[in-house]
Every structure is written in C-alpha cells, then in structure tokens.
Write a protein that holds these residues in place. Structure first.
Motif, mmCIF file in Angstrom:
data_model
loop_
_atom_site.group_PDB
_atom_site.id
_atom_site.type_symbol
_atom_site.label_atom_id
_atom_site.label_comp_id
_atom_site.label_asym_id
_atom_site.label_seq_id
_atom_site.Cartn_x
_atom_site.Cartn_y
_atom_site.Cartn_z
ATOM 1 N N SER A 104 -2.320 -13.828 -14.662
ATOM 2 C CA SER A 104 -1.718 -14.887 -13.847
ATOM 3 C C SER A 104 -1.173 -14.319 -12.540
ATOM 4 C CB SER A 104 -0.603 -15.581 -14.621
ATOM 5 O OG SER A 104 -1.118 -16.264 -15.740
ATOM 6 N N VAL A 105 -0.624 -13.116 -12.608
ATOM 7 C CA VAL A 105 -0.139 -12.489 -11.382
ATOM 8 C C VAL A 105 -1.309 -12.205 -10.451
ATOM 9 C CG1 VAL A 105 1.051 -10.497 -10.400
ATOM 10 C CG2 VAL A 105 1.858 -11.502 -12.549
ATOM 11 N N LEU A 106 -2.379 -11.665 -10.988
ATOM 12 C CA LEU A 106 -3.546 -11.344 -10.168
ATOM 13 C C LEU A 106 -4.116 -12.579 -9.477
ATOM 14 C CD1 LEU A 106 -5.403 -8.798 -12.482
ATOM 15 C CD2 LEU A 106 -3.967 -8.310 -10.497
ATOM 16 N N TYR A 107 -3.991 -13.712 -10.119
ATOM 17 C CA TYR A 107 -4.514 -14.947 -9.548
ATOM 18 C C TYR A 107 -3.450 -15.743 -8.803
ATOM 19 C CZ TYR A 107 -8.997 -14.333 -11.833
ATOM 20 O OH TYR A 107 -10.221 -13.864 -12.214
ATOM 21 N N GLY A 108 -2.262 -15.176 -8.686
ATOM 22 C CA GLY A 108 -1.208 -15.839 -7.932
ATOM 23 C C GLY A 108 -0.613 -17.048 -8.621
ATOM 24 N N ARG A 109 -0.738 -17.113 -9.915
ATOM 25 C CA ARG A 109 -0.231 -18.262 -10.669
ATOM 26 C C ARG A 109 0.985 -17.829 -11.485
ATOM 27 N NH1 ARG A 109 -6.294 -19.854 -12.742
ATOM 28 N NH2 ARG A 109 -7.121 -20.442 -10.699
ATOM 29 N N CYS A 110 2.038 -17.505 -10.763
ATOM 30 C CA CYS A 110 3.223 -16.949 -11.409
ATOM 31 C C CYS A 110 4.254 -18.033 -11.672
ATOM 32 C CB CYS A 110 3.845 -15.871 -10.531
ATOM 33 S SG CYS A 110 2.738 -14.476 -10.217
ATOM 34 N N ASP A 111 4.992 -17.835 -12.736
ATOM 35 C CA ASP A 111 6.035 -18.785 -13.075
ATOM 36 C C ASP A 111 7.268 -18.646 -12.184
ATOM 37 O OD1 ASP A 111 5.436 -18.734 -16.677
ATOM 38 O OD2 ASP A 111 4.632 -20.017 -15.092
ATOM 39 N N TYR A 112 7.534 -17.440 -11.703
ATOM 40 C CA TYR A 112 8.763 -17.193 -10.953
ATOM 41 C C TYR A 112 8.429 -16.512 -9.626
ATOM 42 C CZ TYR A 112 10.640 -18.026 -15.570
ATOM 43 O OH TYR A 112 10.933 -18.578 -16.799
ATOM 44 N N TRP A 113 9.086 -17.008 -8.578
ATOM 45 C CA TRP A 113 8.834 -16.498 -7.240
ATOM 46 C C TRP A 113 10.155 -16.196 -6.553
ATOM 47 C CZ3 TRP A 113 4.001 -15.677 -5.141
ATOM 48 C CH2 TRP A 113 2.921 -16.178 -5.891
ATOM 49 N N GLY A 114 10.133 -15.118 -5.751
ATOM 50 C CA GLY A 114 11.263 -14.848 -4.892
ATOM 51 C C GLY A 114 11.220 -15.745 -3.669
ATOM 52 N N GLN A 115 12.269 -15.665 -2.876
ATOM 53 C CA GLN A 115 12.385 -16.556 -1.716
ATOM 54 C C GLN A 115 11.583 -16.070 -0.522
ATOM 55 O OE1 GLN A 115 14.406 -14.177 -2.394
ATOM 56 N NE2 GLN A 115 15.398 -13.393 -0.556
ATOM 57 N N GLY A 116 11.094 -14.849 -0.597
ATOM 58 C CA GLY A 116 10.298 -14.303 0.500
ATOM 59 C C GLY A 116 11.147 -13.517 1.475
ATOM 60 N N THR A 117 10.560 -12.477 2.023
ATOM 61 C CA THR A 117 11.262 -11.666 3.009
ATOM 62 C C THR A 117 10.293 -11.296 4.111
ATOM 63 O OG1 THR A 117 12.668 -9.715 3.285
ATOM 64 C CG2 THR A 117 10.782 -9.472 1.827
ATOM 65 N N GLN A 118 10.785 -11.333 5.326
ATOM 66 C CA GLN A 118 9.926 -11.109 6.474
ATOM 67 C C GLN A 118 9.734 -9.614 6.714
ATOM 68 O OE1 GLN A 118 8.438 -13.543 8.650
ATOM 69 N NE2 GLN A 118 7.317 -11.697 9.255
ATOM 70 N N VAL A 119 8.511 -9.223 6.887
ATOM 71 C CA VAL A 119 8.187 -7.863 7.326
ATOM 72 C C VAL A 119 7.540 -7.982 8.695
ATOM 73 C CG1 VAL A 119 6.767 -5.837 6.934
ATOM 74 C CG2 VAL A 119 7.959 -6.919 5.020
ATOM 75 N N THR A 120 8.149 -7.349 9.661
ATOM 76 C CA THR A 120 7.656 -7.368 11.033
ATOM 77 C C THR A 120 7.233 -5.966 11.416
ATOM 78 O OG1 THR A 120 9.178 -9.173 11.572
ATOM 79 C CG2 THR A 120 8.204 -7.959 13.417
ATOM 80 N N VAL A 121 6.047 -5.854 11.952
ATOM 81 C CA VAL A 121 5.522 -4.554 12.370
ATOM 82 C C VAL A 121 5.353 -4.592 13.886
ATOM 83 C CG1 VAL A 121 3.682 -2.864 12.119
ATOM 84 C CG2 VAL A 121 4.330 -4.312 10.170
ATOM 85 N N SER A 122 6.101 -3.758 14.556
ATOM 86 C CA SER A 122 6.047 -3.736 16.013
ATOM 87 C C SER A 122 5.088 -2.643 16.481
ATOM 88 C CB SER A 122 7.442 -3.493 16.583
ATOM 89 O OG SER A 122 7.917 -2.221 16.208
ATOM 90 N N SER A 123 4.457 -2.917 17.582
ATOM 91 C CA SER A 123 3.499 -1.930 18.122
ATOM 92 C C SER A 123 4.144 -1.059 19.179
ATOM 93 C CB SER A 123 2.290 -2.647 18.684
ATOM 94 O OG SER A 123 2.703 -3.567 19.666
#
Length: 123
Positions: A104-123
């Motif tokens: 289910s994780v491999l297919y993105g069908r998870c029961d629980y999710w975090g709120q998300g965090t931004q990763v910014t990559v500067s050049s």
C-alpha cells in the motif's frame, strides 16, 4: 495505531544535503510500513521511497536511488529521509505516510499521512 505524523524540511543549496524526520504517535508504529512521498507544483504526488516495518526491505524511485536513504528507529517512533546531492528537481512538498501493508505504501495508498513539509533547493 499511528495517530499523527509530523515532519520537518527546509532550504538547501543544489548539491547539498538535508535530512527529513517524521515522528509518529501511537504504540504500534513499529508494525507499520513507512514511506516518503513528494509533490511538486503542477505535478502528481509520487512515491520517493518506502521501508518495511523491520528495516529489512527498502525501495527507491529511480530518480533518487543512490542519493536518498530512508531509515527508521522504531524505539523512537521516527523515520528519516537523508537526501544528498540535491537537485532543483527534488524541490517539492514531502510527505511521510504509514500503512500496515508495504504494498500500500508503494502504491501511495496509505492510511496515515503527515501534513507535508516544503523542501526548497536553491541554485
């Protein structure tokens, strides 16, 4: 059951490294497979990496293989994503997620999710 997932991100220069950490509440964390996902603006969410409950099995998307490493510490209810040699295309909101089934994780069908965090990559 896993009740809450939280993670932290940040800003990094291209070629640099960043470690994301996800903490989970709940007494059965160690029985869950975990994964990291990301979603860039205008793109679909994609699975980046997954780890089995006992650290024995991991999977990586080709785009991050050799640069990213997932690990977990079941005693601390933590899962980590070490990201090295970051590229501009790695910039996205990263989510940690949990499910009892590794598939289910491999297919993105998870029961629980975090709120998300931004990763910014500067050049």
């Amino acid at each position: 059951q896993v009740q809450r997932l939280e993670s932290g991100g940040g800003l990094v220069q291209a070629g640099g490294s960043l470690r994301l950490a996800c903490t989970a509440s709940g007494r059965t964390f160690s029985s869950y497979a975990m994964g990291w996902f990301r979603q860039a603006p205008g793109k679909q969410r994609e699975v980046v990496t997954a780890i089995y409950w006992n650290n024995d099995n991991t999977w990586y998307a080709n785009s991050v293989k050799g640069r990213f490493t997932i690990s977990r510490d079941n005693a601390k209810n933590m899962v980590y994503l070490q990201m090295n040699s970051l590229k501009s295309e790695d910039a996205a909101v990263y989510y940690c997620a949990a499910d009892r089934q590794y598939a289910s994780v491999l297919y993105g069908r998870c029961d629980y999710w975090g709120q998300g965090t931004q990763v910014t990559v500067s050049s």
